[in-house]
Design an enzyme around this catalytic site. Structure first.
Site, short mmCIF file in Angstrom:
data_model
loop_
_atom_site.label_atom_id
_atom_site.label_comp_id
_atom_site.label_asym_id
_atom_site.label_seq_id
_atom_site.Cartn_x
_atom_site.Cartn_y
_atom_site.Cartn_z
CD GLU A 49 -8.70 -3.74 16.09
OE1 GLU A 49 -7.95 -4.31 17.13
OE2 GLU A 49 -8.17 -3.30 15.27
CE LYS B 26 -4.59 -5.11 18.37
NZ LYS B 26 -3.21 -4.20 18.76
CB SER C 56 -2.17 1.88 6.61
OG SER C 56 -2.35 0.40 6.15
CD GLU D 208 -15.86 0.09 11.80
OE1 GLU D 208 -17.01 -0.32 11.86
OE2 GLU D 208 -15.18 0.86 12.43
CB CYS E 23 -1.19 -2.45 13.94
SG CYS E 23 0.20 -1.51 13.55
CD GLU F 92 -2.63 1.22 2.62
OE1 GLU F 92 -2.46 0.47 3.60
OE2 GLU F 92 -3.34 2.09 2.81
#
Ligand code: SF4
Ligand code: SF4
Ligand code: FES
Lengths: 602, 167
Positions: free
Chosen positions: A365, A362, A323, A370, A303, A281
């Protein structure tokens, strides 16, 4: 040097030190509570009082700087009496239900009690606070346990620069929390968990989901897959008496098997995969920029879910700099329920994926819509390093006695580049190792592949790497100097993002990790996490890398096989579906836009 | 309060947008000055009547400081109110002298008569009922203040007169 007398002993101290620090440097321990080295020094609790000659009242030693000729007594009857009363008063407004508290035996308030020793509860009175905020998937806030030390305020405001927490109301009614008693889930909390790391008691905790994981393990119809992040293996040992920086990868793998997980995969595998996707990318964006097409640079790593939520709140206009890569454990979860499910012929609905992470963000997350594939979560539960330790103890496993085990194929192999994902600078270094080699066909020109300018604990690190001797297909990159920056902790991120927002950022590529030091010091790691402990864990991470036969992500044979068998090519159709995501612009304060979730009252 | 900000109309005819715009102006004028937050909150309360969350949000955002910090300040000082207030604020002193000479009884009566709890505001936005600590008027106990006027030796009769006066 300043000379002073403490308890009749002449001692030396550096100017600017507090009396508490000077005493400590000379092996005199003054009991203290709210003070936290390198983090917090506000004089909130006054447990650290001492007598200073010439001063009428007792002084909080963490706040008083040393002076030449000062005479200090730390252990007089008056000091001891005061300390005890202060402690008893704090205790009188504390629920004292230690046996049902997650911090039992790992609580600084209990430790203080051990030192002060009381034989009865002399003061009983009204309790000032009583609500529990269970709204966040990451953080539980139990105000009844809060002893108002304010460490969390310092961390959230000054170190993270987020400012969700502050003192509300006054006096006896003071509570620490967001504005207007709003629940954490409806304010701009990033779920970083740094407040949890410093809370001395059980007032701020990571949400514990070990029971859910046990249920899945005991469910005969569930195939339970576990994966572990790179930073867990260099910290888990601390929970079992090993010194900080001990690498316990092998024992951890064995422990996971003994607990009863069916497959033991490694998030590191997905870290290697991330580098291939993200590196590609990056090259794509740079190529576009250099060939006059539209490209958003700098590209910024994605990340760290605490960082992601932060940018969504604070810089919602700049999300296209991120990203599109999911974080590694989300990639692995997605592969486990597709690629691997197909391989073993199991319905993905019967697969339960658990991620062991150094991270509290996380936990949030995995709840993001999505991240779901076909209406199904790709990771079902996130456990912190501390929760894993709890499960190991709960299972009656003698961790120190375990033989070394290993991860399972095909999602268990990783290179050294994946190991360093666990520390600030690691993602950047791993990406550079791969991108440079793709473009030039040669190894990155750093001794032993160590990109030292991006290593270490400074808030912002920079490097400029000149690309020379490109392969023909990358000739447009010849002589280009790639400028990169690395930061950890959200204050550092704010610094770099201001430049990005103003359009003055000089970089092509930026790595951001939400916690100071990176995942090694994440909100889910063992407590305490001090500067020296960060350093020890970081050394261990680099040692893991240095010891690996393969140290570049593109050399991971299982990643290559995955592309061959399943994904096709980097950034291909399948990758987009499974490994990439998008972001949500959120309001600065979120709380005024969403619905208010009522706070549960005890 | 300085003249520039206070001199403007406060008759309640102003629209929501106008009020918020005026508050935004206040923030910009005071921004960057040491200790300006408290001053800004004072002026904002004068303009808006009280300090609801969205007003505090506007202030926080414009000052680029956390909302939790602003809210912490407004809830620390008793002269800031996050709820709407009545035209008249009635405060009953509950210092020792006033308390023993019937202050508590007055609070009870007022609460019944106005139909609000302590801290509450009547539905018609006429009265806000509050209690306060000793105001040093112990010789006049029990003391009650209406806005900033001190009423001395208040008894049930006098109380009715006070309420009538305000209506
Ligand atoms: S989790 Fe992070 S952002 Fe949220 S309150 Fe704690 S320190 Fe602040
Ligand atoms: S929540 Fe924890 S860290 Fe924050 S003030 Fe209370 S006890 Fe201290
Ligand atoms: S440790 Fe010094 S005041 Fe709390």
């Amino acid at each position: 040097m300043v000379t002073l007398t403490i308890n009749g002993k002449q001692v030396q101290a550096e100017p600017g030190m507090s009396v508490l620090e000077a005493a400590k440097a000379n092996n005199i321990m003054i009991p203290h509570f709210c003070y936290l080295e390198d983090v917090h020094q506000v004089g909130a609790c006054r447990i650290c009082v001492v007598e200073i000659e010439g001063a009428r009242s007792l002084q909080a030693s963490c706040m008083v700087p040393v002076r030449e000729g000062m005479v200090v007594r730390t252990n007089t009857a008056r000091v001891k009496r005061a300390r005890k009363v202060l402690y008893e008063l704090m205790l009188s407004d504390h629920p004292r239900n230690c046996l049902s508290c997650l911090r039992n035996q790992n609580c600084e308030f209990q430790k203080l009690g051990e030192l002060i020793q009381i034989s009865e509860f002399r003061f009983e009175g009204e309790k000032s606070k009583s609500f529990v905020d269970l709204s966040s998937p990451s953080i539980v806030r139990d105000s009844s346990k809060c002893i108002l030390c304010r460490r969390c305020i310092t961390v959230c405001n000054e170190i993270q620069g987020v400012g969700v927490l502050n003192v509300q109301k006054r006096g006896f009614h003071s509570v620490i929390g967001p504005a207007d008693e709003l629940p954490l889930s409806s304010v701009n909390c990033t779920n970083c968990g740094q407040c949890v790391m410093v809370c001395p008691v059980g007032a701020l905790l990571a949400k514990d989901v070990t029971e859910r994981v046990w249920d899945a393990i005991f469910d005969p119809h569930k195939r339970v897959i576990v994966q572990t992040a790179p930073a867990v293996r260099v910290a888990l040992g601390e929970e079992f008496g090993y010194p900080p920086g001990t690498i316990v990868t092998g024992k951890m793998a064995t422990a996971l098997r003994e607990i009863g997980f069916d497959e033991i995969f490694d998030t590191n595998f997905a870290a290697d995969l991330t580098i291939i996707e993200e590196g590609t990318e990056f090259l794509q964006r740079v190529t576009a920029a250099l060939t006059g097409k539209n490209a958003v640079l700098p590209m910024i790593t994605s990340c760290s879910p605490g960082w992601i939520k932060y940018i969504e709140h604070e810089f919602p206009q700049e999300l296209d700099h991120l990203s599109t890569c999911k974080s590694p454990h989300m990639m692995l979860g997605a592969l486990a329920k597709t690629y691997y499910a197909e391989k073993i012929g199991v319905d993905p609905k019967d697969i339960f994926v658990v991620s062991i992470m150094p991270c509290t963000a996380k936990k949030f997350e995995i709840t993001r819509p999505e991240m779901f594939i076909n209406g199904m979560p790709t990771v079902d539960a996130v456990l912190t390093t501390r929760e894993l330790a709890r499960m190991i103890r709960d299972a009656g496993i003698e961790f120190q006695e375990l033989p070394d085990g290993r991860f399972d194929d095909p999602l268990g192999f990783s290179t050294g580049a994946a190991d360093i994902f666990g520390t600030t600078g690691g993602v950047m270094e791993a990406a550079l190792r791969t991108v440079y080699e793709i473009v030039t066909g040669r190894e990155i020109p750093f001794e032993r592949l160590e990109v030292t300018p991006v290593r270490g604990l400074s808030q912002v690190k920079e490097a400029a790497i000149k690309i020379e001797g490109t392969k023909p297909e990358y000739s447009y990159l010849e002589g280009v100097e790639v400028r990169v920056a690395v930061t950890s902790g959200l204050s550092g991120a704010k610094r770099l993002m201001k430049e990005v927002a103003e359009g003055t950022s000089p970089y092509h590529f930026i790595e951001v990790m939400g916690c100071p030091g990176g995942c090694i010091a994440g909100g889910g790691q063992p407590k305490p996490t001090t500067r020296s402990i960060r350093e020890a864990r970081m050394r261990a991470i680099y040692a893991e890398d240095a010891g690996k036969p393969k140290r570049k992500s593109h050399e991971n044979p299982f990643v290559a096989k995955l592309y061959e068998e399943f994904l096709g090519e980097p950034l291909g159709h399948r990758s987009h579906e499974l490994l990439h995501t998008h972001y949500v612009p959120r309001g600065r304060y979120n709380e005024l836009e969403g619905t208010r979730i009522p706070i549960q009252t005890k | 309060m300085d003249a520039k900000h206070a001199a403007q109309c406060q008759c309640g005819e102003e629209s929501e947008e106008e009020k918020l715009a005026r508050i935004a102006q206040v923030v910009d004028d005071f921004k960057g000055q040491e200790g300006s937050l408290i001053q800004i909150l004072h002026l904002a309360q004068a303009i808006y009547g009280y300090l609801p969350l969205h007003v505090q949000q506007l202030i926080a955002e414009r000052l680029d400081i956390p909302l939790s910090e602003v809210y912490g300040v407004t809830t620390f000082y008793s002269f800031f109110s996050t709820k709407p207030r009545g035209e008249y604020t009635i405060r009953v002193c509950l210092g020792t002298a006033c308390y023993v000479r019937g202050g508590a009884e007055i609070v009870k009566r007022l609460s019944q008569q106005l139909g609000v709890e302590v801290g509450g505001t009547t539905a018609d936005r006429k009265f806000t009922l509050e209690v306060m600590r000793c105001i040093g008027a112990c010789g006049l106990a029990p003391a009650v203040t209406v806005n900033d006027t001190v009423m001395r030796q208040v008894n049930p009769d006098k109380l009715n007169r006070i309420l009538e006066m305000c209506s």
